[in-house]
Design a protein around this motif. Structure first.
Motif, short mmCIF file in Angstrom:
data_model
loop_
_atom_site.label_atom_id
_atom_site.label_comp_id
_atom_site.label_asym_id
_atom_site.label_seq_id
_atom_site.Cartn_x
_atom_site.Cartn_y
_atom_site.Cartn_z
N THR A 121 82.73 82.13 -58.74
CA THR A 121 83.47 81.65 -57.59
C THR A 121 85.07 81.00 -58.03
O THR A 121 84.98 80.71 -59.39
N ILE A 122 85.82 81.05 -57.19
CA ILE A 122 87.26 80.48 -57.38
C ILE A 122 87.42 79.24 -56.41
O ILE A 122 87.41 79.58 -55.41
N ASP A 123 87.97 78.22 -57.09
CA ASP A 123 88.23 77.13 -56.21
C ASP A 123 90.04 76.83 -56.23
O ASP A 123 90.51 76.92 -57.17
N PHE A 124 90.52 77.25 -55.03
CA PHE A 124 91.89 77.22 -55.15
C PHE A 124 92.67 76.01 -55.80
O PHE A 124 93.58 76.16 -56.39
N ALA A 125 92.15 74.83 -55.20
CA ALA A 125 92.65 73.69 -55.92
C ALA A 125 92.74 73.41 -57.31
O ALA A 125 93.52 73.21 -58.20
N SER A 126 91.51 73.88 -58.16
CA SER A 126 91.40 73.98 -59.43
C SER A 126 92.34 75.07 -60.09
O SER A 126 92.89 74.90 -61.03
N TRP A 127 92.35 76.24 -59.48
CA TRP A 127 93.35 77.18 -59.99
C TRP A 127 94.69 76.89 -59.95
O TRP A 127 95.17 77.18 -60.94
N ARG A 128 95.04 76.22 -58.83
CA ARG A 128 96.49 75.71 -58.71
C ARG A 128 96.86 74.82 -59.79
O ARG A 128 97.78 74.72 -60.47
N ALA A 129 95.74 73.74 -60.06
CA ALA A 129 95.90 72.91 -60.92
C ALA A 129 96.20 73.12 -62.50
O ALA A 129 96.63 72.90 -63.31
N SER A 130 95.50 74.47 -62.60
CA SER A 130 95.55 75.09 -63.84
C SER A 130 96.95 75.74 -64.21
O SER A 130 97.22 76.34 -65.26
N HIS A 131 97.87 75.64 -63.21
CA HIS A 131 99.44 76.16 -63.35
C HIS A 131 100.27 74.96 -63.10
O HIS A 131 101.02 74.74 -61.93
N PRO A 132 100.30 73.85 -63.74
CA PRO A 132 101.05 72.57 -63.36
C PRO A 132 102.37 72.90 -63.44
O PRO A 132 102.89 73.40 -64.29
N GLY A 133 103.27 72.01 -62.50
CA GLY A 133 104.68 72.33 -62.38
C GLY A 133 105.04 73.73 -62.07
O GLY A 133 106.14 73.84 -62.09
N GLN A 134 104.05 74.47 -61.37
CA GLN A 134 104.76 75.82 -60.86
C GLN A 134 104.40 76.14 -59.50
O GLN A 134 103.36 75.59 -59.13
N ALA A 135 105.34 76.90 -59.13
CA ALA A 135 105.14 77.49 -57.69
C ALA A 135 104.24 78.64 -57.85
O ALA A 135 103.87 79.10 -58.96
N VAL A 136 103.21 78.85 -56.92
CA VAL A 136 102.06 79.82 -57.05
C VAL A 136 102.02 80.65 -55.74
O VAL A 136 102.55 80.20 -54.82
N ALA A 137 101.74 81.75 -55.71
CA ALA A 137 101.59 82.60 -54.49
C ALA A 137 100.00 83.09 -54.26
O ALA A 137 99.39 83.16 -55.34
N LEU A 138 99.90 83.06 -52.81
CA LEU A 138 98.83 83.67 -52.26
C LEU A 138 99.17 84.97 -51.76
O LEU A 138 99.83 84.98 -50.89
N HIS A 139 98.31 85.90 -52.21
CA HIS A 139 98.86 87.28 -51.64
C HIS A 139 97.49 87.89 -50.89
O HIS A 139 96.38 87.85 -51.64
N PHE A 140 97.52 87.84 -49.53
CA PHE A 140 96.48 88.03 -48.73
C PHE A 140 96.57 89.84 -48.42
O PHE A 140 97.71 90.34 -48.37
N TRP A 141 95.36 90.31 -48.75
CA TRP A 141 95.51 91.89 -48.68
C TRP A 141 94.08 92.33 -48.31
O TRP A 141 93.05 91.63 -48.11
N ALA A 142 94.12 93.69 -47.81
CA ALA A 142 92.59 94.17 -47.63
C ALA A 142 92.63 95.63 -48.07
O ALA A 142 93.64 96.42 -48.20
N ASP A 143 91.53 96.04 -48.55
CA ASP A 143 91.42 97.32 -49.24
C ASP A 143 91.75 98.62 -48.15
O ASP A 143 92.11 99.51 -48.48
N TRP A 144 91.60 98.36 -47.11
CA TRP A 144 91.62 99.22 -45.86
C TRP A 144 93.31 99.28 -45.43
O TRP A 144 93.86 100.00 -44.32
N CYS A 145 94.04 98.49 -45.85
CA CYS A 145 95.57 98.42 -45.28
C CYS A 145 96.46 99.14 -46.18
O CYS A 145 96.63 99.02 -47.48
#
Length: 188
Positions: free
Chosen positions: A67-91
């Protein structure tokens, strides 16, 4: 004679544009207003303020954790802006953005969210076939996208270092557009 006319056409068009640039301002303004209106409508449900958190099955390099936890993942990049890229395999538009997202992820933290593309094994297969080394959260039923107010893909959400949503884009976003949004969220 037609070939000569075609060769002269770009020069004539540019000359006309230079001479009549004021007449084109209305068209440009109308285009910008239309673009802003469509953008506002597409992102009308995106929450402002703190980005929603989520935990989801994982695919990609971190898939071993399950699993991936967004809050923990974001915390692993302190002081940085992060991007979420929403996509689909059929798009098909998402496929067009793949190389841009891969290049962006070399310089900025990017978490991709595979919306309604199947379970973790299926998404892992898509990532492997397309040779995408993305950290990916699985949004099999679209609930993560819904929490972010997104109804379609591709979409890009930029979250600043304080966890605030700074930008949300729906539809194709150029690589330079992604980079500028991340830089802006990081800097200001």
């Amino acid at each position: 004679m037609n070939i000569d006319r075609l060769r002269r056409w770009p020069g004539r068009w540019l000359t006309s544009l230079r001479q009549n640039w004021k007449s084109h301002l209305g068209t440009l303004l109308m285009f910008l207003l239309l673009y802003a209106g469509i953008h506002a409508w597409q992102t009308r449900s995106v929450p402002s303020g703190v980005a929603p958190t989520f935990s989801a099955p994982a695919a990609g390099p971190q898939a071993g954790s399950g699993t991936i936890d967004f809050a923990s993942w974001r915390a692993s990049h302190p002081g940085q802006a992060v991007a979420l890229h929403f996509w689909a395999d059929w798009c098909p538009i998402c496929r067009t953005e793949e190389n841009s997202v891969s290049r962006i992820s070399r310089d900025w933290p990017v978490l991709s969210v595979a919306m309604q593309s199947g379970d973790a094994a299926r998404v892992q297969g898509v990532l492997s076939r397309r040779q995408l080394d993305w950290h990916t959260a699985i949004d099999a039923d679209g609930q993560i996208a819904k929490r972010f107010g997104l109804a379609s893909v591709p979409a890009l959400v930029v979250v600043d270092s304080h966890g605030q949503i700074r930008f949300a884009e729906v539809g194709y976003t150029s690589e330079i557009g992604m980079r500028l949004r991340l830089w802006w969220a990081q800097t200001f």
